[in-house]
Scaffold this motif. Structure first.
Motif, PDB file in Angstrom:
ATOM      1  N   VAL A  29      27.361  -4.702 -40.763  1.00 40.53           N
ATOM      2  CA  VAL A  29      28.003  -3.712 -41.629  1.00 40.53           C
ATOM      3  C   VAL A  29      27.989  -2.376 -40.912  1.00 40.53           C
ATOM      4  O   VAL A  29      26.963  -1.954 -40.368  1.00 40.53           O
ATOM      5  N   GLY A  30      29.133  -1.713 -40.890  1.00 37.38           N
ATOM      6  CA  GLY A  30      29.209  -0.420 -40.243  1.00 37.38           C
ATOM      7  C   GLY A  30      30.322   0.421 -40.828  1.00 37.38           C
ATOM      8  O   GLY A  30      30.978   0.037 -41.796  1.00 37.38           O
ATOM      9  N   GLY A  31      30.531   1.594 -40.233  1.00 32.91           N
ATOM     10  CA  GLY A  31      31.584   2.471 -40.713  1.00 32.91           C
ATOM     11  C   GLY A  31      31.107   3.892 -40.877  1.00 32.91           C
ATOM     12  O   GLY A  31      29.960   4.229 -40.574  1.00 32.91           O
ATOM     13  N   SER A  32      31.994   4.710 -41.407  1.00 34.48           N
ATOM     14  CA  SER A  32      31.707   6.128 -41.534  1.00 34.48           C
ATOM     15  C   SER A  32      31.247   6.521 -42.926  1.00 34.48           C
ATOM     16  O   SER A  32      30.980   7.692 -43.184  1.00 34.48           O
ATOM     17  N   SER A  33      31.168   5.554 -43.836  1.00 35.20           N
ATOM     18  CA  SER A  33      30.793   5.861 -45.210  1.00 35.20           C
ATOM     19  C   SER A  33      29.281   5.849 -45.381  1.00 35.20           C
ATOM     20  O   SER A  33      28.566   5.051 -44.768  1.00 35.20           O
TER      21      SER A  33
END
Length: 269
Positions: A29-33
């Motif tokens: 799981v990754g991302g900018s949130s």
């Protein structure tokens, strides 16, 4: 009466299923949130293996979920490009109408501003993207089991429905149909972490027996129902395979976790 599939074919299938579950399947799981760590915690519900869900890049994972709070930045695009190059399946969770590079439209889960992350839709998207490969991951991440098994049942039912309708020689489709039914039951057992082959023998015997019954029913209906034979065969194979799959789900249901509620994750600011 001879079995529709050989003992050798069944042993080969068992080895294939067991071999697929030997690795350490990982959901990244990754991302900018800022909701990324919260999403990881939700995936770990139901006694999941802590190492099965990690925060980080897509490399080395079986599926990567990228969460965005708005339009993708250059950094987001770079991560998604890496996933594509590494051939890692990607599910993007983003606001509606956001343009996400390197991700198929069918693999984008919309998440409205101020709404909770749609865990159920994310699980469904992962199951649809991985297909059979979702079963060994669901072994380690129980929150995925319901979605993965539902996808397996629907997929194998369609396969057998098409196969039965397409084969014109009586009995020629029996080995392939039965093997698909066995594969379905074994994958459902795998998703629910039933790894002991001896525990699966009753399901395998019941599946073979049910296959004989379904084909006998199709032959009877061919003489009774005034519709083309391929329609009858396809409908019986589809309905029968779905019934077998749902019965397998009920058989292993005590090990399942409840479906993920959308309200379980706090809304993005």
């Amino acid at each position: 009466m001879a079995l529709p599939v050989s003992a050798g074919a069944i042993r080969k299938l068992l080895k294939e299923i067991e071999s697929s579950g030997r690795g350490a399947q990982v959901l990244a799981v990754g991302g900018s949130s800022e909701l990324v760590p919260v999403l990881r915690q939700q995936f770990l519900r139901g006694r999941a293996d802590p190492g099965a869900v990690r925060i980080g890049g897509p490399e080395g994972s079986d599926v990567y979920v990228h969460v965005l709070a708005g339009e993708p930045s250059e950094e987001d695009a770079a991560v998604l490009r890496r996933a594509r190059r590494a051939r890692v399946p990607v599910i993007a969770v983003a606001p509606e109408n956001a343009e996400i590079p390197y991700v198929l439209a069918t693999d984008i889960v919309p998440s409205g501003a101020g709404e909770s992350l749609p865990l159920g839709s994310i699980a469904q998207a992962i199951a649809a993207r991985l297909g059979e490969d979702g079963a060994p991951l669901a072994t380690r991440v129980p929150l995925l089991r319901d979605a993965v098994c539902g996808q397996l049942v629907a997929s194998f039912a369609r396969k057998n429905g098409v196969l039965a309708a397409a084969v014109w020689i009586p009995g020629a489709d029996m080995p392939a149909l039965t093997l698909n039914e066995l594969r379905l039951v074994l994958r459902v057992a795998q998703a629910y972490a039933v790894d002991d082959g001896r525990e699966r023998l009753p399901e395998l015997a019941a599946t073979v027996g049910a296959g004989f019954g379904l084909r006998a029913l199709a032959r009877e209906l061919l003489d009774l129902v005034p519709v083309p034979g391929w329609v009858v065969k396809g409908a019986v194979a589809y309905g029968g395979t779905r019934a077998l799959g749902e019965a397998a789900r009920q058989r292993f249901a005590p090990a399942a976790t409840p479906p993920p509620p959308a309200a379980a994750v706090p809304a993005a600011p």
